[in-house]
Design a protein around this motif. Structure first.
Motif, mmCIF file in Angstrom:
data_model
loop_
_atom_site.group_PDB
_atom_site.id
_atom_site.type_symbol
_atom_site.label_atom_id
_atom_site.label_comp_id
_atom_site.label_asym_id
_atom_site.label_seq_id
_atom_site.Cartn_x
_atom_site.Cartn_y
_atom_site.Cartn_z
ATOM 1 N N TYR A 120 -7.931 2.317 0.423
ATOM 2 C CA TYR A 120 -7.470 2.156 1.802
ATOM 3 C C TYR A 120 -8.148 3.185 2.691
ATOM 4 C CZ TYR A 120 -4.590 6.422 2.109
ATOM 5 O OH TYR A 120 -4.169 7.725 2.187
ATOM 6 N N CYS A 179 -8.100 -2.121 2.266
ATOM 7 C CA CYS A 179 -7.072 -2.356 1.240
ATOM 8 C C CYS A 179 -6.942 -3.833 0.886
ATOM 9 C CB CYS A 179 -5.727 -1.801 1.708
ATOM 10 S SG CYS A 179 -5.073 -2.579 3.214
ATOM 11 N N LEU A 222 0.829 -1.210 0.000
ATOM 12 C CA LEU A 222 0.000 0.000 0.000
ATOM 13 C C LEU A 222 0.856 1.250 0.000
ATOM 14 C CD1 LEU A 222 -2.695 1.463 0.155
ATOM 15 C CD2 LEU A 222 -2.603 1.225 2.642
#
Length: 337
Positions: A36, A46, A24
């Motif tokens: 997210y 996410c 991420l």
């Protein structure tokens, strides 16, 4: 030295993962808008599927995944690192594109101030400008704590490298134990940010409503300060609700009183859920139930920002969307746990 390459089959994006980054963080650092919210394993925003390659999972029991997710082979991008090149299938969207790309820096604690018996503002300084948007958060790497901790910013972006966080002590919390008990002025930590999608929308023409509970005060104060600095309150009003457990937990009014228009363009509404015997004369109960009583217009006419304990944010979201048909694009919050 080559870095792992992540290819997202869903939208065709491709990005590299630098050492120390999760999937991420690597995506957001590269300007790729993976879905997210909390960036710390709690919300599940996410989730992704691994199609090819190998990953390392940093927190196998992260609450953002339920057993059904694990059976289906889903993972959390904020808790995984690629081991070599990988292909994934992950949700993404323009709303997750970072308006300011996060980066790592070293920061030094310059001081702290008690706000209540268990809420304290910690002030850090780093080299270069503090680039973030009101309402965003940063990840702090604290000495002796294995994983980064997410904390919201309370101040405004500035050229002096000042990063301020209002943090509540959590029982048995490793991060807050270090901050409250061990860290002294001059101590250096790692700071990575900014992150978060619940930042101030300056272009919105609607009056603003901020709802904070506990340490959710920080991003809401930042948003209030940002709205005042941007001149938004010259033509709009701001309603600031603070939900506290007991009268001794109530705070925020002094910070709002420093802003132009307090008492006229800015209305402060504290709500206490457990008044006790301390002689509290203000509103009582759950903070979200007071919004329809205080706000003069239909709730669909406002821009909402909120931060606080998960039960509060869940109740607010349901009340706004289901009970009052507030459009989702007027509701801004990052889910934490």
């Amino acid at each position: 030295m080559s870095h792992p390459v992540i290819f997202n089959e869903r939208d065709g994006t491709r990005f590299e993962q630098a050492p120390g980054d999760t999937l991420l963080r690597a995506a957001l650092r590269a300007g790729v808008g993976l879905s997210y919210e909390c960036n710390s394993g709690g919300c599940g925003g996410c989730k992704f599927e691994l199609l090819q390659g190998e990953i390392e999972t940093l927190w196998p029991d992260a609450p953002g995944l339920v057993e059904r997710d694990r059976r289906r082979g889903r993972h959390l991008a904020c808790q995984c690192r690629a081991v070599g090149d990988v292909r994934i299938k992950a949700a993404s969207g323009a709303e997750y594109l970072p308006p300011i790309r996060p980066r790592r820096r070293r920061a030094v604690l310059t001081g702290s101030t008690a706000l209540t018996h268990d809420l304290r503002e910690f002030r850090f300084r780093a080299d270069g400008p503090a680039d973030f948007l009101p309402g965003q958060f940063a990840m702090l790497d604290l000495p002796g704590v294995g994983a980064s901790r997410a904390y919201s910013l309370s101040n405004l972006p500035n050229a002096d490298g000042e990063w301020h966080f209002q943090i509540r002590r959590v029982a048995q919390g490793q991060g807050t134990a270090v901050l409250f008990d061990d860290l002294r002025p001059g101590a250096e930590i790692g700071l990575d940010g900014p992150y978060g999608v619940a930042y101030l929308r300056e272009a919105s023409p609607r009056d603003l409503v901020c709802v904070a509970g506990g340490s959710g005060l920080a991003p809401m104060i930042s948003i209030a300060r940002g709205a005042a600095q941007a001149g938004m309150l010259e033509s709009r009003k701001l309603y600031f609700f603070y939900g506290a457990r007991e009268p001794r937990d109530v705070c925020g009014e002094a910070m709002l009183a420093e802003l132009a228009g307090f008492g006229e363009r800015i209305t402060y509404c504290p709500v206490v859920s457990t008044p006790g015997a301390d002689g509290w004369a203000g509103a009582t109960g759950f903070v979200h139930t007071h919004l329809p009583k205080v706000l003069p217009a239909s709730l669909a006419n406002y821009e909402f920002y909120f931060a606080g304990p998960p039960p509060m944010t869940q109740a607010l979201q349901e009340m706004l969307m289901v009970g009052h048909s507030v459009p989702f694009e007027q509701i801004h919050f990052d889910r934490f746990f």
